[in-house]
Design a protein around this motif. Structure first.
Motif, PDB file in Angstrom:
ATOM      1  N   GLN A 205       6.484  -0.864  -6.166  1.00 50.96           N
ATOM      2  CA  GLN A 205       5.093  -0.981  -5.728  1.00 50.96           C
ATOM      3  C   GLN A 205       4.138  -0.491  -6.806  1.00 50.96           C
ATOM      4  O   GLN A 205       3.119  -1.127  -7.095  1.00 50.96           O
ATOM      5  N   ALA A 206       4.464   0.651  -7.419  1.00 55.01           N
ATOM      6  CA  ALA A 206       3.582   1.233  -8.436  1.00 55.01           C
ATOM      7  C   ALA A 206       3.443   0.327  -9.653  1.00 55.01           C
ATOM      8  O   ALA A 206       2.379   0.273 -10.286  1.00 55.01           O
ATOM      9  N   LEU A 207       4.503  -0.404  -9.983  1.00 51.57           N
ATOM     10  CA  LEU A 207       4.482  -1.275 -11.161  1.00 51.57           C
ATOM     11  C   LEU A 207       3.691  -2.555 -10.938  1.00 51.57           C
ATOM     12  O   LEU A 207       3.384  -3.268 -11.900  1.00 51.57           O
ATOM     13  N   VAL A 208       3.364  -2.848  -9.681  1.00 49.97           N
ATOM     14  CA  VAL A 208       2.535  -4.015  -9.394  1.00 49.97           C
ATOM     15  C   VAL A 208       1.214  -3.936 -10.146  1.00 49.97           C
ATOM     16  O   VAL A 208       0.682  -4.927 -10.622  1.00 49.97           O
ATOM     17  N   GLY A 209       0.695  -2.716 -10.274  1.00 49.36           N
ATOM     18  CA  GLY A 209      -0.593  -2.532 -10.942  1.00 49.36           C
ATOM     19  C   GLY A 209      -0.524  -2.462 -12.449  1.00 49.36           C
ATOM     20  O   GLY A 209      -1.561  -2.387 -13.124  1.00 49.36           O
ATOM     21  N   HIS A 210       0.678  -2.477 -13.020  1.00 49.17           N
ATOM     22  CA  HIS A 210       0.843  -2.388 -14.482  1.00 49.17           C
ATOM     23  C   HIS A 210       0.985  -3.785 -15.066  1.00 49.17           C
ATOM     24  O   HIS A 210       2.103  -4.250 -15.342  1.00 49.17           O
ATOM     25  N   LYS A 211      -0.121  -4.454 -15.277  1.00 54.92           N
ATOM     26  CA  LYS A 211      -0.083  -5.821 -15.799  1.00 54.92           C
ATOM     27  C   LYS A 211       0.330  -5.883 -17.267  1.00 54.92           C
ATOM     28  O   LYS A 211       0.670  -6.946 -17.783  1.00 54.92           O
ATOM     29  N   ASP A 212       0.311  -4.719 -17.939  1.00 56.23           N
ATOM     30  CA  ASP A 212       0.695  -4.685 -19.346  1.00 56.23           C
ATOM     31  C   ASP A 212       2.200  -4.562 -19.537  1.00 56.23           C
ATOM     32  O   ASP A 212       2.692  -4.565 -20.670  1.00 56.23           O
ATOM     33  N   LEU A 213       2.933  -4.441 -18.425  1.00 60.61           N
ATOM     34  CA  LEU A 213       4.383  -4.295 -18.494  1.00 60.61           C
ATOM     35  C   LEU A 213       5.071  -5.524 -17.913  1.00 60.61           C
ATOM     36  O   LEU A 213       4.496  -6.235 -17.082  1.00 60.61           O
ATOM     37  N   LEU A 337       5.007  -7.938  -4.145  1.00 57.61           N
ATOM     38  CA  LEU A 337       6.337  -7.446  -4.489  1.00 57.61           C
ATOM     39  C   LEU A 337       7.303  -8.601  -4.768  1.00 57.61           C
ATOM     40  O   LEU A 337       7.155  -9.699  -4.237  1.00 57.61           O
ATOM     41  N   PRO A 338       8.307  -8.335  -5.619  1.00 57.19           N
ATOM     42  CA  PRO A 338       9.286  -9.390  -5.938  1.00 57.19           C
ATOM     43  C   PRO A 338      10.261  -9.594  -4.790  1.00 57.19           C
ATOM     44  O   PRO A 338      10.257  -8.831  -3.814  1.00 57.19           O
ATOM     45  N   GLU A 339      11.105 -10.595  -4.929  1.00 58.68           N
ATOM     46  CA  GLU A 339      12.103 -10.812  -3.883  1.00 58.68           C
ATOM     47  C   GLU A 339      12.995  -9.582  -3.750  1.00 58.68           C
ATOM     48  O   GLU A 339      13.201  -8.826  -4.715  1.00 58.68           O
ATOM     49  N   THR A 340      13.505  -9.396  -2.530  1.00 60.90           N
ATOM     50  CA  THR A 340      14.156  -8.130  -2.194  1.00 60.90           C
ATOM     51  C   THR A 340      15.499  -8.355  -1.508  1.00 60.90           C
ATOM     52  O   THR A 340      15.641  -9.268  -0.689  1.00 60.90           O
ATOM     53  N   PHE A 341      16.468  -7.519  -1.883  1.00 61.58           N
ATOM     54  CA  PHE A 341      17.762  -7.502  -1.200  1.00 61.58           C
ATOM     55  C   PHE A 341      17.898  -6.156  -0.505  1.00 61.58           C
ATOM     56  O   PHE A 341      17.883  -5.108  -1.149  1.00 61.58           O
ATOM     57  N   LEU A 342      17.993  -6.185   0.823  1.00 62.52           N
ATOM     58  CA  LEU A 342      18.092  -4.968   1.625  1.00 62.52           C
ATOM     59  C   LEU A 342      19.493  -4.833   2.208  1.00 62.52           C
ATOM     60  O   LEU A 342      20.023  -5.791   2.784  1.00 62.52           O
ATOM     61  N   VAL A 343      20.079  -3.646   2.068  1.00 63.58           N
ATOM     62  CA  VAL A 343      21.386  -3.364   2.650  1.00 63.58           C
ATOM     63  C   VAL A 343      21.218  -2.281   3.707  1.00 63.58           C
ATOM     64  O   VAL A 343      20.585  -1.251   3.458  1.00 63.58           O
ATOM     65  N   SER A 344      21.768  -2.515   4.886  1.00 64.91           N
ATOM     66  CA  SER A 344      21.755  -1.504   5.943  1.00 64.91           C
ATOM     67  C   SER A 344      23.161  -1.349   6.493  1.00 64.91           C
ATOM     68  O   SER A 344      24.012  -2.229   6.335  1.00 64.91           O
ATOM     69  N   CYS A 345      23.410  -0.217   7.161  1.00 61.19           N
ATOM     70  CA  CYS A 345      24.721   0.055   7.753  1.00 61.19           C
ATOM     71  C   CYS A 345      24.559   0.316   9.246  1.00 61.19           C
ATOM     72  O   CYS A 345      23.636   1.021   9.666  1.00 61.19           O
ATOM     73  N   LYS A 359      10.763  -6.363   7.926  1.00 59.71           N
ATOM     74  CA  LYS A 359       9.681  -7.031   8.650  1.00 59.71           C
ATOM     75  C   LYS A 359       8.357  -6.905   7.903  1.00 59.71           C
ATOM     76  O   LYS A 359       7.581  -7.854   7.818  1.00 59.71           O
ATOM     77  N   ARG A 360       8.129  -5.735   7.344  1.00 63.31           N
ATOM     78  CA  ARG A 360       6.885  -5.482   6.598  1.00 63.31           C
ATOM     79  C   ARG A 360       6.759  -6.457   5.433  1.00 63.31           C
ATOM     80  O   ARG A 360       5.700  -7.030   5.186  1.00 63.31           O
ATOM     81  N   LEU A 361       7.840  -6.650   4.695  1.00 64.74           N
ATOM     82  CA  LEU A 361       7.840  -7.560   3.550  1.00 64.74           C
ATOM     83  C   LEU A 361       7.693  -9.014   4.000  1.00 64.74           C
ATOM     84  O   LEU A 361       6.903  -9.766   3.438  1.00 64.74           O
ATOM     85  N   GLU A 362       8.461  -9.389   5.007  1.00 64.98           N
ATOM     86  CA  GLU A 362       8.422 -10.779   5.470  1.00 64.98           C
ATOM     87  C   GLU A 362       7.053 -11.156   6.029  1.00 64.98           C
ATOM     88  O   GLU A 362       6.597 -12.289   5.847  1.00 64.98           O
ATOM     89  N   ASP A 363       6.401 -10.198   6.680  1.00 65.65           N
ATOM     90  CA  ASP A 363       5.062 -10.464   7.219  1.00 65.65           C
ATOM     91  C   ASP A 363       4.056 -10.791   6.127  1.00 65.65           C
ATOM     92  O   ASP A 363       3.041 -11.445   6.373  1.00 65.65           O
ATOM     93  N   GLN A 364       4.335 -10.321   4.893  1.00 64.27           N
ATOM     94  CA  GLN A 364       3.438 -10.590   3.767  1.00 64.27           C
ATOM     95  C   GLN A 364       3.978 -11.682   2.846  1.00 64.27           C
ATOM     96  O   GLN A 364       3.508 -11.844   1.718  1.00 64.27           O
ATOM     97  N   GLY A 365       4.971 -12.419   3.330  1.00 65.86           N
ATOM     98  CA  GLY A 365       5.459 -13.573   2.584  1.00 65.86           C
ATOM     99  C   GLY A 365       6.452 -13.280   1.472  1.00 65.86           C
ATOM    100  O   GLY A 365       6.731 -14.156   0.646  1.00 65.86           O
ATOM    101  N   VAL A 366       6.984 -12.049   1.424  1.00 64.31           N
ATOM    102  CA  VAL A 366       7.971 -11.706   0.390  1.00 64.31           C
ATOM    103  C   VAL A 366       9.343 -12.240   0.809  1.00 64.31           C
ATOM    104  O   VAL A 366       9.746 -12.107   1.970  1.00 64.31           O
ATOM    105  N   THR A 367      10.057 -12.835  -0.124  1.00 63.86           N
ATOM    106  CA  THR A 367      11.407 -13.335   0.153  1.00 63.86           C
ATOM    107  C   THR A 367      12.377 -12.166   0.289  1.00 63.86           C
ATOM    108  O   THR A 367      12.499 -11.341  -0.622  1.00 63.86           O
TER     109      THR A 367
END
Length: 408
Positions: A205-213, A337-345, A359-367
């Motif tokens: 999330q923090a790197l979203v604002g770093h357009k120079d990286l 945010l970029p596409e995300t792989f979530l693992v749960s147990c 759900k939070r990511l999907e609600d904002q259109g993140v894969t």
């Protein structure tokens, strides 16, 4: 001289035997092992070992001989035998004051490789570059990637926000020098486990604002700690006494890291530290309403949050900080945010953290790709290479992570 020494040795033997008996009794009285968990004998043995180390560490802490986290990490590291791989080059470095470990394939490549930034788990109590060495080595080898493992600062000397600060600074440094490590700037994955998964979510999330990286290609979050606000979610009720992350151990780790006195434990568990206006604002993201019904078996909806306690709020208000609770980030940040792989147990007290973030990511259109290991438990991944002490769920998670990274 011989008699006093004999008495001392006998006293130590009796002390350790008594401690072993107490640990075994505590395990059988408190721990719950559902029938769906495999290899229960191994699990009971490992949990008793963990309880023994933590209890002995607490005793040494009270005697002012050695802090519990420091002692626990020392024992954990001694039990971790670092493997060598002739196909890999492993280099210990420092990015400023932050120790890191670089894993690079020896074979030459006709093009820059994928890069992985990895943050280990352990709740700031256990976990280190050494204890996660073999996992990182295997992950880098199997995905043919350059992997950077970050050894962030931990308890007892460093508290919030040391972990996220170190993880972000290490990531920025690495991203600035990708080409010197043979990494393709367009193919960098951030990966983390448990508290390291929460740190990975925050750093991304923090790197979203770093357009120079270079922008992060994907994030892999393995049973992450995404929030420490609502402790009354279904998974918290269902798995509160499942080894290795019980309710008590989770709260202890969080309170120690956040420098909150444990006397506020009940207020935190009941949500009494959350101002009504804050809950009204964030309820849509934190509520158990977001958890699918199939995960609510044997779940009783509590009255949550409890009556507001201003003193508890003043003590624990930093739990509401987005740096510690990536789930609370604003919509604009989440959407980028970029596409995300979530693992749960299935048997993890933090299972629902992954579901809330999904759900939070999907609600904002993140894969989002999601992998739930029904017979899995918190911390199983680090046992992947432990031979007799490995579990099938450990292999499932490792193989799923490798498959996802190779497939993107």
């Amino acid at each position: 001289m011989g008699v006093p020494l004999l008495v001392l040795l006998l006293g130590l033997l009796i002390f350790h035997l008594g401690l072993c008996v107490w640990v075994v009794l505590k395990h059988f009285l408190m721990a719950e092992l559902p029938s769906t968990l495999q290899h229960t004998v191994k699990m009971r043995f490992l949990h008793c070992m963990l309880l023994y180390v933590i209890t002995l560490g607490n005793i040494l802490d009270k005697m002012k001989i050695c802090s519990m986290p420091k002692f626990s990490r020392f024992i954990h590291d001694r039990l971790s035998i670092k493997k060598k791989d002739p196909k890999m080059v492993v280099t210990d470095l420092h990015f400023g004051t932050i120790p890191v470990r670089l894993f690079q394939p020896k074979a030459t490549s006709c093009s820059p490789r994928r890069g992985i930034i990895f943050y280990h788990g352990g709740g700031s109590v256990v976990g280190s570059l050494d204890s996660y060495h073999n996992f990182c080595l295997l992950l880098a080898r199997e995905t043919d990637s350059v992997l950077l493992a970050v050894g962030y600062r931990k308890l007892p000397y460093y508290h919030y926000p040391a972990i996220t600060t170190d993880c972000l600074n290490a990531a920025i440094h690495f991203l600035k020098w990708l080409k010197s490590y043979g990494v393709d700037p367009s193919r960098v994955v951030i990966c983390g486990e448990s508290i390291g998964g929460g740190a990975a979510a925050h750093v991304t999330q923090a790197l979203v604002g770093h357009k120079d990286l270079p922008q992060i290609w994907a994030q892999v979050l393995i049973y992450p700690l995404i929030q420490a606000i609502n402790f009354q979610l279904p998974s918290a009720q269902q798995n509160q006494n499942i080894p290795f992350l019980t309710w008590d151990f989770l709260i202890m780790c969080i309170c120690r890291y956040m420098a909150i006195d444990l006397s506020w434990k009940d207020a935190i568990l009941k949500g009494a530290f959350i101002p009504p206006e804050t809950w009204k604002k964030y309820r849509k993201w934190l509520s158990s309403d977001n958890i699918p019904k199939s995960f609510k078996k044997k779940y009783q909806e509590p009255e949550y949050p409890g009556p507001f306690n201003e003193a508890a709020y003043l003590e624990a208000k930093h739990l509401l900080d987005v740096h510690h609770a990536p789930l609370l980030a604003d919509d604009e940040t989440i959407a980028q945010l970029p596409e995300t792989f979530l693992v749960s147990c299935g048997h993890d007290i933090l299972r629902d953290d992954a579901l809330l973030y999904k759900k939070r990511l999907e609600d904002q259109g993140v894969t989002v790709s999601w992998y739930n290991v029904e017979d899995g438990f918190h911390g199983c991944m680090v046992l992947y290479d432990k031979k007799f002490f490995s579990f099938s769920c450990s292999c499932k998670i490792f193989n799923a992570v490798v498959s996802y990274i190779k497939g993107i």
